[in-house]
Design an enzyme around this catalytic site. Sequence first.
Site, PDB file in Angstrom:
ATOM      1  N   HIS A  52       0.852  -1.198   0.000  1.00  0.00           N
ATOM      2  CA  HIS A  52       0.000   0.000   0.000  1.00  0.00           C
ATOM      3  C   HIS A  52       0.879   1.237   0.000  1.00  0.00           C
ATOM      4  CE1 HIS A  52      -3.923  -1.911   1.746  1.00  0.00           C
ATOM      5  NE2 HIS A  52      -3.387  -2.643   0.799  1.00  0.00           N
ATOM      6  N   GLU A  54       0.922   3.863   1.899  1.00  0.00           N
ATOM      7  CA  GLU A  54       1.420   4.272   3.211  1.00  0.00           C
ATOM      8  C   GLU A  54       2.619   3.427   3.639  1.00  0.00           C
ATOM      9  OE1 GLU A  54      -1.762   3.530   2.322  1.00  0.00           O
ATOM     10  OE2 GLU A  54      -3.157   4.276   3.835  1.00  0.00           O
ATOM     11  N   CYS A  82      -6.308   1.970   5.988  1.00  0.00           N
ATOM     12  CA  CYS A  82      -6.880   0.687   6.388  1.00  0.00           C
ATOM     13  C   CYS A  82      -6.227   0.265   7.708  1.00  0.00           C
ATOM     14  CB  CYS A  82      -6.634  -0.366   5.306  1.00  0.00           C
ATOM     15  SG  CYS A  82      -4.907  -0.879   5.159  1.00  0.00           S
TER      16      CYS A  82
END
Length: 153
Positions: A52, A54, A82
């Site tokens: 992801h 991040e 998430c």
Amino acid sequence: MDDEFYMREALSLARAAECLGEVPVGAIVVRDGEIVGRGFNSPIGESDPTAHAEIAALRDAARRLENYRLPGCELFVTLEPCAMCAGAMLHSRIARVVYGARDLKTGVHGSVVDLFAVERLNHHTVVVGGVLAEECGQLLSSFFAMRRAKRDQ
């Protein structure tokens, strides 16, 4: 420089992800006004469910700063984090998280749950949502609309 400036930087990374056929999410890590980490979604291309935006930005910042802890750093991401990404932010001791669009399916700053508000956790971060939310959301909506149109052809 303000939150919108940094979110625009994250949006440019989200567009890079989109060009590669990935869900367009981008993230940056900032310390003392300097971008020290960059990342965008790449789980498809890397065959990695943890790839992801991040996580990529945190890894980049940790390498550059030579520390797995990132105190005093801020993370800007185009989509509400998430659970996996929020956990990584908390473990890395990010001081502040700023995101654009809400994620009604997996977001953990109140859209599904509020992981950041769990008092029993040993680290807490300031979270600001909705920065350039319309622009961030539109990028995602357009991406998924185009994907559905291709699928339905």
